[in-house]
Write a protein that holds these residues in place. Structure first.
Motif, PDB file in Angstrom:
ATOM      1  N   GLU A 280       0.829  -1.211   0.000  1.00  0.00           N
ATOM      2  CA  GLU A 280       0.000   0.000   0.000  1.00  0.00           C
ATOM      3  C   GLU A 280       0.864   1.261   0.000  1.00  0.00           C
ATOM      4  O   GLU A 280       0.503   2.269  -0.622  1.00  0.00           O
ATOM      5  CB  GLU A 280      -0.916   0.018   1.223  1.00  0.00           C
ATOM      6  N   ARG A 281       1.995   1.203   0.690  1.00  0.00           N
ATOM      7  CA  ARG A 281       2.899   2.352   0.762  1.00  0.00           C
ATOM      8  C   ARG A 281       3.716   2.529  -0.522  1.00  0.00           C
ATOM      9  O   ARG A 281       4.464   3.492  -0.647  1.00  0.00           O
ATOM     10  CB  ARG A 281       3.854   2.191   1.948  1.00  0.00           C
ATOM     11  N   GLY A 282       3.583   1.599  -1.455  1.00  0.00           N
ATOM     12  CA  GLY A 282       4.295   1.714  -2.714  1.00  0.00           C
ATOM     13  C   GLY A 282       5.641   1.041  -2.765  1.00  0.00           C
ATOM     14  O   GLY A 282       6.400   1.231  -3.726  1.00  0.00           O
ATOM     15  N   VAL A 283       5.974   0.248  -1.739  1.00  0.00           N
ATOM     16  CA  VAL A 283       7.231  -0.496  -1.777  1.00  0.00           C
ATOM     17  C   VAL A 283       7.112  -1.597  -2.830  1.00  0.00           C
ATOM     18  O   VAL A 283       6.169  -2.392  -2.791  1.00  0.00           O
ATOM     19  CB  VAL A 283       7.558  -1.112  -0.403  1.00  0.00           C
ATOM     20  N   PRO A 284       8.014  -1.655  -3.797  1.00  0.00           N
ATOM     21  CA  PRO A 284       7.933  -2.703  -4.818  1.00  0.00           C
ATOM     22  C   PRO A 284       8.022  -4.087  -4.195  1.00  0.00           C
ATOM     23  O   PRO A 284       8.806  -4.317  -3.266  1.00  0.00           O
ATOM     24  CB  PRO A 284       9.146  -2.426  -5.715  1.00  0.00           C
ATOM     25  N   VAL A 285       7.224  -5.016  -4.707  1.00  0.00           N
ATOM     26  CA  VAL A 285       7.236  -6.367  -4.148  1.00  0.00           C
ATOM     27  C   VAL A 285       8.622  -6.983  -4.255  1.00  0.00           C
ATOM     28  O   VAL A 285       9.010  -7.810  -3.419  1.00  0.00           O
ATOM     29  CB  VAL A 285       6.174  -7.244  -4.850  1.00  0.00           C
ATOM     30  N   GLU A 286       9.394  -6.567  -5.260  1.00  0.00           N
ATOM     31  CA  GLU A 286      10.745  -7.111  -5.419  1.00  0.00           C
ATOM     32  C   GLU A 286      11.671  -6.733  -4.278  1.00  0.00           C
ATOM     33  O   GLU A 286      12.735  -7.352  -4.103  1.00  0.00           O
ATOM     34  CB  GLU A 286      11.358  -6.615  -6.734  1.00  0.00           C
ATOM     35  N   ARG A 287      11.286  -5.724  -3.474  1.00  0.00           N
ATOM     36  CA  ARG A 287      12.116  -5.277  -2.364  1.00  0.00           C
ATOM     37  C   ARG A 287      11.665  -5.853  -1.024  1.00  0.00           C
ATOM     38  O   ARG A 287      12.166  -5.437   0.029  1.00  0.00           O
ATOM     39  CB  ARG A 287      12.118  -3.749  -2.303  1.00  0.00           C
ATOM     40  N   ILE A 288      10.740  -6.794  -1.051  1.00  0.00           N
ATOM     41  CA  ILE A 288      10.214  -7.376   0.177  1.00  0.00           C
ATOM     42  C   ILE A 288      10.528  -8.867   0.216  1.00  0.00           C
ATOM     43  O   ILE A 288      10.345  -9.568  -0.782  1.00  0.00           O
ATOM     44  CB  ILE A 288       8.692  -7.176   0.288  1.00  0.00           C
ATOM     45  N   THR A 289      11.000  -9.338   1.352  1.00  0.00           N
ATOM     46  CA  THR A 289      11.163 -10.776   1.579  1.00  0.00           C
ATOM     47  C   THR A 289      10.473 -11.139   2.884  1.00  0.00           C
ATOM     48  O   THR A 289      10.169 -10.281   3.705  1.00  0.00           O
ATOM     49  CB  THR A 289      12.645 -11.188   1.639  1.00  0.00           C
ATOM     50  N   MET A 290      10.228 -12.435   3.060  1.00  0.00           N
ATOM     51  CA  MET A 290       9.629 -12.951   4.289  1.00  0.00           C
ATOM     52  C   MET A 290      10.498 -14.075   4.836  1.00  0.00           C
ATOM     53  O   MET A 290      11.025 -14.890   4.079  1.00  0.00           O
ATOM     54  CB  MET A 290       8.213 -13.486   4.038  1.00  0.00           C
ATOM     55  N   SER A 291      10.640 -14.106   6.153  1.00  0.00           N
ATOM     56  CA  SER A 291      11.361 -15.208   6.794  1.00  0.00           C
ATOM     57  C   SER A 291      10.621 -15.608   8.062  1.00  0.00           C
ATOM     58  O   SER A 291       9.685 -14.931   8.494  1.00  0.00           O
ATOM     59  CB  SER A 291      12.803 -14.798   7.109  1.00  0.00           C
ATOM     60  N   SER A 292      11.045 -16.724   8.673  1.00  0.00           N
ATOM     61  CA  SER A 292      10.264 -17.318   9.760  1.00  0.00           C
ATOM     62  C   SER A 292      10.782 -17.007  11.166  1.00  0.00           C
ATOM     63  O   SER A 292      10.008 -16.980  12.114  1.00  0.00           O
ATOM     64  CB  SER A 292      10.195 -18.835   9.588  1.00  0.00           C
ATOM     65  N   ASP A 293      12.102 -16.827  11.318  1.00  0.00           N
ATOM     66  CA  ASP A 293      12.710 -16.727  12.660  1.00  0.00           C
ATOM     67  C   ASP A 293      12.467 -18.005  13.461  1.00  0.00           C
ATOM     68  O   ASP A 293      12.484 -17.992  14.691  1.00  0.00           O
ATOM     69  CB  ASP A 293      12.147 -15.512  13.411  1.00  0.00           C
ATOM     70  N   CYS A 294      12.224 -19.118  12.767  1.00  0.00           N
ATOM     71  CA  CYS A 294      11.773 -20.311  13.485  1.00  0.00           C
ATOM     72  C   CYS A 294      12.871 -20.902  14.368  1.00  0.00           C
ATOM     73  O   CYS A 294      14.058 -20.786  14.108  1.00  0.00           O
ATOM     74  CB  CYS A 294      11.212 -21.358  12.532  1.00  0.00           C
ATOM     75  N   ASN A 295      12.384 -21.511  15.453  1.00  0.00           N
ATOM     76  CA  ASN A 295      13.185 -22.059  16.541  1.00  0.00           C
ATOM     77  C   ASN A 295      13.972 -20.994  17.290  1.00  0.00           C
ATOM     78  O   ASN A 295      14.830 -21.306  18.110  1.00  0.00           O
ATOM     79  CB  ASN A 295      14.087 -23.199  16.067  1.00  0.00           C
ATOM     80  N   GLY A 296      13.647 -19.748  17.016  1.00  0.00           N
ATOM     81  CA  GLY A 296      14.136 -18.668  17.855  1.00  0.00           C
ATOM     82  C   GLY A 296      13.155 -18.434  18.982  1.00  0.00           C
ATOM     83  O   GLY A 296      12.037 -18.964  18.993  1.00  0.00           O
ATOM     84  N   SER A 297      13.568 -17.630  19.939  1.00  0.00           N
ATOM     85  CA  SER A 297      12.691 -17.340  21.058  1.00  0.00           C
ATOM     86  C   SER A 297      11.846 -16.108  20.764  1.00  0.00           C
ATOM     87  O   SER A 297      12.271 -15.208  20.036  1.00  0.00           O
ATOM     88  CB  SER A 297      13.514 -17.095  22.326  1.00  0.00           C
ATOM     89  N   LEU A 298      10.668 -16.109  21.327  1.00  0.00           N
ATOM     90  CA  LEU A 298       9.795 -14.933  21.283  1.00  0.00           C
ATOM     91  C   LEU A 298       9.610 -14.489  22.735  1.00  0.00           C
ATOM     92  O   LEU A 298       8.593 -14.755  23.365  1.00  0.00           O
ATOM     93  CB  LEU A 298       8.457 -15.284  20.631  1.00  0.00           C
ATOM     94  N   PRO A 299      10.637 -13.803  23.272  1.00  0.00           N
ATOM     95  CA  PRO A 299      10.588 -13.454  24.696  1.00  0.00           C
ATOM     96  C   PRO A 299       9.694 -12.251  24.954  1.00  0.00           C
ATOM     97  O   PRO A 299       9.475 -11.413  24.079  1.00  0.00           O
ATOM     98  CB  PRO A 299      12.042 -13.134  25.024  1.00  0.00           C
ATOM     99  N   GLU A 300       9.212 -12.177  26.181  1.00  0.00           N
ATOM    100  CA  GLU A 300       8.447 -11.018  26.629  1.00  0.00           C
ATOM    101  C   GLU A 300       9.202 -10.361  27.778  1.00  0.00           C
ATOM    102  O   GLU A 300       9.713 -11.031  28.682  1.00  0.00           O
ATOM    103  CB  GLU A 300       7.054 -11.443  27.098  1.00  0.00           C
ATOM    104  N   PHE A 301       9.275  -9.033  27.716  1.00  0.00           N
ATOM    105  CA  PHE A 301       9.956  -8.257  28.750  1.00  0.00           C
ATOM    106  C   PHE A 301       9.017  -7.161  29.241  1.00  0.00           C
ATOM    107  O   PHE A 301       8.148  -6.694  28.499  1.00  0.00           O
ATOM    108  CB  PHE A 301      11.243  -7.619  28.198  1.00  0.00           C
ATOM    109  N   ASP A 302       9.222  -6.741  30.474  1.00  0.00           N
ATOM    110  CA  ASP A 302       8.423  -5.624  30.964  1.00  0.00           C
ATOM    111  C   ASP A 302       9.063  -4.305  30.536  1.00  0.00           C
ATOM    112  O   ASP A 302      10.065  -4.285  29.795  1.00  0.00           O
ATOM    113  CB  ASP A 302       8.228  -5.695  32.484  1.00  0.00           C
ATOM    114  N   ALA A 303       8.482  -3.201  30.970  1.00  0.00           N
ATOM    115  CA  ALA A 303       8.952  -1.882  30.558  1.00  0.00           C
ATOM    116  C   ALA A 303      10.379  -1.600  30.996  1.00  0.00           C
ATOM    117  O   ALA A 303      11.049  -0.714  30.438  1.00  0.00           O
ATOM    118  CB  ALA A 303       8.019  -0.804  31.099  1.00  0.00           C
TER     119      ALA A 303
END
Length: 388
Positions: A280-303
């Motif tokens: 929507e912002r006009g970034v060409p699809v050729e400039r976008i990639t997707m990755s998973s970060d799989c088996n990494g941690s998704l930690p939660e921290f407080d302020a």
């Protein structure tokens, strides 16, 4: 038979499917594979009598380039809450079952109990099981941990090393590198990669800190480093960061990597939402990639940065978000494939032999059903995953 050990198959395979996307739609239903590469594409290809050929008939399936995941904690990430929070290693079948034929292994926060040597051993183990695998040297911190004691030597002498990552910026877990330190590391990677004839990207982890992409903007403004040398990831961590990433991509004609989070959180965006917004912002699809970060941690921290808990990322969200982009007509299949195949291959410098179905390219092929769910995965012509 376990497909991951399909090593006794004939050297030649004729794969006959319903449709072929290379990523563009081809007038072809046959893919001839020889010595791990694509030898021919067409219809009703004829094979001389007596040739040692394996025929695979899958007329109900669509052949596409096998996916490439450029951000995988193959040895497991985590550790932010102590040794009991180390994430597990990933198994080859978990990779292949998602249609993924190539992964890039990465270290994160923990480069103490896990090392580049551990990562290299795991990458070579994944290769032994039939998956194409590479790695980044380094980790979150600066100076980066290496295999040889020097970033340039790692790139020059270790074939599996294709860049540096994931170097953390704008994150309380980073080593808070200065502009000069970032510039020095990136320039070392660039020269080492030139000596090895590699792309040599620097894969940057973006946290949710207030500086955002400012360190990379300054790098590109103040030095001669080209934009394709640095790839920021996790740019959809929160909405303001994604908007900043869109501006960054447009200003520098740069590539950015969206993470397919299992749960995006209150202010984050899913991979689907992030790609939709960037388009929507006009970034060409050729400039976008997707990755998973799989088996990494998704930690939660407080302020105050205190650890609260964590989850382990999986690669299922990557495929689900990608499928949704096609199913909901955000992108046609041929364009969407770039997000997880062709664009990624170009970013990593693997585009001369991966990311397309073309004569001479590696026979890395995913066979998808009507719902775009992977049913079979081939890497270098070998079947590494098959349903049922």
């Amino acid at each position: 038979m376990n497909p991951l050990h399909d090593r006794d198959a004939p050297l030649i395979t004729l794969l006959r499917v319903g449709r072929v996307f290379a990523p563009e739609a081809l007038d072809a239903t046959d893919i001839l594979i020889a010595d791990g590469r694509i030898a021919a594409l067409g219809r009703d290809l004829a094979i001389p009598d007596g040739w040692p050929v394996r025929f695979i008939h899958a007329p109900e399936l669509t052949a596409v380039p096998a996916f490439i995941d450029q951000h995988v904690h193959v040895t497991g990430g985590g550790g932010e809450g102590g040794c009991g929070t180390r994430c597990p290693e990933i198994a080859a079948h978990e990779i292949a079952s998602m249609g993924i034929g190539t992964v890039v292994g990465v270290l994160g926060t923990d480069s103490i109990s896990r090392s580049p040597a551990d990562l290299l051993a795991k990458v070579r183990g994944i290769r032994a099981e039939g998956i194409a695998a590479y790695m980044y040297t380094g980790a979150y911190r600066v100076p980066p941990p290496t295999l040889t004691g020097d970033v340039q030597r790692d790139l020059a002498w270790i074939p599996e090393v294709i860049g540096l990552g994931e170097l953390a910026i704008s994150d309380h877990r980073s080593s808070q590198p200065s502009h000069e330190e970032i510039a020095r590391v990136v320039s070392d990677v660039r020269v080492g990669a030139m000596l090895a004839d590699k792309r040599g990207i620097c894969h940057f982890h973006l946290g949710d800190g207030k500086r955002g992409l400012e360190p990379l903007r300054r790098l590109l403004e103040d030095t001669e480093i080209p934009a394709d040398q640095v790839i920021p990831t996790h740019v959809n961590r929160h909405r303001a960061l994604l908007e900043e990433a869109a501006d960054y991509a447009l200003r520098f004609d740069a590539s950015i990597d969206v993470t397919a989070f299992d749960e995006a959180g209150d202010d984050g965006l899913s991979g689907f939402d992030a790609v939709s917004r960037l388009l929507e912002r006009g970034v060409p699809v050729e400039r976008i990639t997707m990755s998973s970060d799989c088996n990494g941690s998704l930690p939660e921290f407080d302020a105050h940065g205190a650890y609260l808990g964590m989850r382990v990322a999986r690669n299922t969200a990557l495929i689900a978000d990608w499928q949704r982009l096609v199913h909901e007509n955000v992108l046609p299949l041929e364009s969407a494939l770039g997000l997880v195949a062709g664009n990624v291959a170009r970013v990593l410098g693997l585009h001369v032999h991966k990311g397309r179905l073309a004569v001479g390219f590696d026979a890395d092929i995913a066979l998808l059903d009507h719902d775009l769910q992977p049913q079979q995965t081939f890497v270098a012509g070998k079947c590494v995953y098959r349903t049922g």
